[in-house]
Design a protein around this motif. Structure first.
Motif, PDB file in Angstrom:
ATOM      1  N   LEU A 140       8.235  17.094  48.338  1.00 22.02           N
ATOM      2  CA  LEU A 140       8.440  15.915  47.331  1.00 22.02           C
ATOM      3  C   LEU A 140       9.471  15.228  47.972  1.00 22.02           C
ATOM      4  O   LEU A 140      10.710  15.576  47.948  1.00 22.02           O
ATOM      5  CB  LEU A 140       8.571  16.465  46.124  1.00 22.02           C
ATOM      6  N   VAL A 141       9.188  14.183  48.716  1.00 22.60           N
ATOM      7  CA  VAL A 141      10.311  13.091  49.260  1.00 22.60           C
ATOM      8  C   VAL A 141      10.611  11.979  48.406  1.00 22.60           C
ATOM      9  O   VAL A 141       9.813  11.117  47.994  1.00 22.60           O
ATOM     10  CB  VAL A 141       9.853  12.592  50.694  1.00 22.60           C
ATOM     11  N   GLU A 142      11.815  12.037  47.888  1.00 21.22           N
ATOM     12  CA  GLU A 142      12.373  11.016  46.842  1.00 21.22           C
ATOM     13  C   GLU A 142      13.535  10.253  47.542  1.00 21.22           C
ATOM     14  O   GLU A 142      14.222  10.218  48.575  1.00 21.22           O
ATOM     15  CB  GLU A 142      12.825  11.716  45.530  1.00 21.22           C
ATOM     16  N   GLU A 143      13.951   9.028  46.909  1.00 19.88           N
ATOM     17  CA  GLU A 143      14.836   8.250  47.368  1.00 19.88           C
ATOM     18  C   GLU A 143      16.045   8.371  46.610  1.00 19.88           C
ATOM     19  O   GLU A 143      15.979   8.565  45.224  1.00 19.88           O
ATOM     20  CB  GLU A 143      14.269   6.752  46.936  1.00 19.88           C
ATOM     21  N   PRO A 148      16.110   9.084  52.211  1.00 16.48           N
ATOM     22  CA  PRO A 148      14.990  10.180  51.818  1.00 16.48           C
ATOM     23  C   PRO A 148      15.512  11.506  51.566  1.00 16.48           C
ATOM     24  O   PRO A 148      16.728  11.871  52.568  1.00 16.48           O
ATOM     25  CB  PRO A 148      14.147  10.253  52.959  1.00 16.48           C
ATOM     26  N   VAL A 149      15.327  11.963  50.357  1.00 20.22           N
ATOM     27  CA  VAL A 149      15.919  13.371  50.309  1.00 20.22           C
ATOM     28  C   VAL A 149      14.624  14.356  50.099  1.00 20.22           C
ATOM     29  O   VAL A 149      13.557  13.879  49.372  1.00 20.22           O
ATOM     30  CB  VAL A 149      16.568  13.612  48.800  1.00 20.22           C
ATOM     31  N   ALA A 150      14.273  15.412  50.812  1.00 22.95           N
ATOM     32  CA  ALA A 150      13.153  16.180  50.841  1.00 22.95           C
ATOM     33  C   ALA A 150      13.312  17.539  50.039  1.00 22.95           C
ATOM     34  O   ALA A 150      14.292  18.232  49.995  1.00 22.95           O
ATOM     35  CB  ALA A 150      12.880  16.560  52.103  1.00 22.95           C
ATOM     36  N   HIS A 151      12.683  17.495  48.920  1.00 24.21           N
ATOM     37  CA  HIS A 151      12.501  18.786  48.133  1.00 24.21           C
ATOM     38  C   HIS A 151      11.216  19.544  48.393  1.00 24.21           C
ATOM     39  O   HIS A 151      10.280  19.046  48.521  1.00 24.21           O
ATOM     40  CB  HIS A 151      12.285  18.347  46.618  1.00 24.21           C
ATOM     41  N   VAL A 152      11.653  20.542  48.835  1.00 20.41           N
ATOM     42  CA  VAL A 152      10.666  21.496  49.840  1.00 20.41           C
ATOM     43  C   VAL A 152      10.358  22.853  48.675  1.00 20.41           C
ATOM     44  O   VAL A 152      11.196  23.543  48.358  1.00 20.41           O
ATOM     45  CB  VAL A 152      11.234  21.974  50.998  1.00 20.41           C
ATOM     46  N   ALA A 165      12.324  25.915  48.124  1.00 22.95           N
ATOM     47  CA  ALA A 165      12.730  26.391  49.248  1.00 22.95           C
ATOM     48  C   ALA A 165      14.077  25.714  49.690  1.00 22.95           C
ATOM     49  O   ALA A 165      14.440  25.836  50.873  1.00 22.95           O
ATOM     50  CB  ALA A 165      11.646  26.714  50.349  1.00 22.95           C
ATOM     51  N   GLY A 166      14.502  24.570  48.984  1.00 23.80           N
ATOM     52  CA  GLY A 166      15.788  23.858  49.480  1.00 23.80           C
ATOM     53  C   GLY A 166      15.490  22.196  49.075  1.00 23.80           C
ATOM     54  O   GLY A 166      14.294  21.782  49.047  1.00 23.80           O
ATOM     55  N   ILE A 167      16.614  21.860  48.997  1.00 26.69           N
ATOM     56  CA  ILE A 167      16.709  20.319  48.866  1.00 26.69           C
ATOM     57  C   ILE A 167      17.473  19.699  50.262  1.00 26.69           C
ATOM     58  O   ILE A 167      18.530  20.418  50.480  1.00 26.69           O
ATOM     59  CB  ILE A 167      17.280  19.811  47.760  1.00 26.69           C
ATOM     60  N   PHE A 168      16.745  19.030  50.873  1.00 30.49           N
ATOM     61  CA  PHE A 168      17.325  18.579  52.363  1.00 30.49           C
ATOM     62  C   PHE A 168      17.739  17.051  52.123  1.00 30.49           C
ATOM     63  O   PHE A 168      17.291  16.179  51.887  1.00 30.49           O
ATOM     64  CB  PHE A 168      16.376  18.676  53.356  1.00 30.49           C
ATOM     65  N   ARG A 169      19.046  16.767  52.641  1.00 30.71           N
ATOM     66  CA  ARG A 169      19.641  15.667  52.734  1.00 30.71           C
ATOM     67  C   ARG A 169      20.151  15.654  54.091  1.00 30.71           C
ATOM     68  O   ARG A 169      20.563  16.679  54.656  1.00 30.71           O
ATOM     69  CB  ARG A 169      20.773  15.362  51.937  1.00 30.71           C
ATOM     70  N   LEU A 184      16.264  13.030  58.636  1.00 29.52           N
ATOM     71  CA  LEU A 184      15.844  12.186  57.446  1.00 29.52           C
ATOM     72  C   LEU A 184      16.515  10.787  57.474  1.00 29.52           C
ATOM     73  O   LEU A 184      15.889   9.950  57.085  1.00 29.52           O
ATOM     74  CB  LEU A 184      16.104  13.030  56.276  1.00 29.52           C
ATOM     75  N   ASP A 185      17.809  10.815  57.843  1.00 34.46           N
ATOM     76  CA  ASP A 185      18.470   9.490  57.674  1.00 34.46           C
ATOM     77  C   ASP A 185      17.845   8.606  58.912  1.00 34.46           C
ATOM     78  O   ASP A 185      17.805   7.258  58.668  1.00 34.46           O
ATOM     79  CB  ASP A 185      19.907   9.657  58.063  1.00 34.46           C
TER      80      ASP A 185
END
Length: 192
Positions: A140-143, A148-152, A165-169, A184-185
């Motif tokens: 789930l990729v959110e702003e 973008p921040v990816a919730h995996v 499994a993680g939140i990635f910035r 992501l940036d």
């Protein structure tokens, strides 16, 4: 108020079924089936959403191993009454250019990039439905602050639910469903 067009009337009292989507040429692009109801993406997508989807598709395609394909905006037939359309799906199905849907067992990863219109469905309904159908990985990729921040999420097989499994910035680095590293940036970099 005018009556809805004839094609919008369900073909049977029980509503719509997965195969009905292929018989609706009049339906707007990106029509999904959720619990037997047609769901339309009616609001225009923002540039942020479009660029993130395109850049993620390109990044995943460049890192996918042999036999793994990356597609966008194709539905997954979860069951007889559900055919959601993730923004991106990574699959192991044989290439068929006439395909309009994938089976859950062929999907390694479903990616939803949220927009104001889809936020609730992406965070709750699709998260639950993809897991129950056995889709192994969900992003789930959110702003957040224009980035973008990816919730995996990864499927817990015994419970058929997703576990975080993680939140990635900044950088997303994973070993499953295959080795993936994405800045992501950089997904939103412009040429200016």
């Amino acid at each position: 108020m005018t009556a809805p067009p004839e094609w919008m009337r369900p073909p049977r009292p029980e509503g719509w079924f997965a195969e009905d989507l292929d018989r609706l040429p009049e339906a707007p692009r990106h029509t999904e089936l959720i619990d037997g109801a047609l769901v339309f993406r009616m609001s225009p997508q923002r540039v942020w959403h479009a660029r993130v989807v395109t850049a993620l598709t390109t990044a995943l395609t460049g890192q996918a191993p042999e036999g793994v394909e990356v597609d966008r905006e194709v539905t997954i037939r979860l069951d007889a009454r559900n055919r959601p359309e993730p923004d991106i799906l990574v699959n192991t199905a044989p290439v068929d250019f006439k395909r309009t849907w994938f089976a859950p067992e062929d999907v390694l990863l479903a990616v939803e990039v949220t927009s104001p219109e889809s936020e609730h469905r992406d965070r709750t309904v699709k998260l639950r439905k993809y897991a129950e159908a056995g889709v192994r990985h969900y992003w789930l990729v959110e702003e957040e602050d224009d980035r973008p921040v990816a919730h995996v999420y990864e499927l817990d097989e015994p419970t058929r639910t997703y576990v975080p499994a993680g939140i990635f910035r900044g950088t997303l680095a994973l070993r499953v469903p295959f080795p993936i590293t994405i800045d992501l940036d950089s997904l939103l970099r412009t040429t200016r």
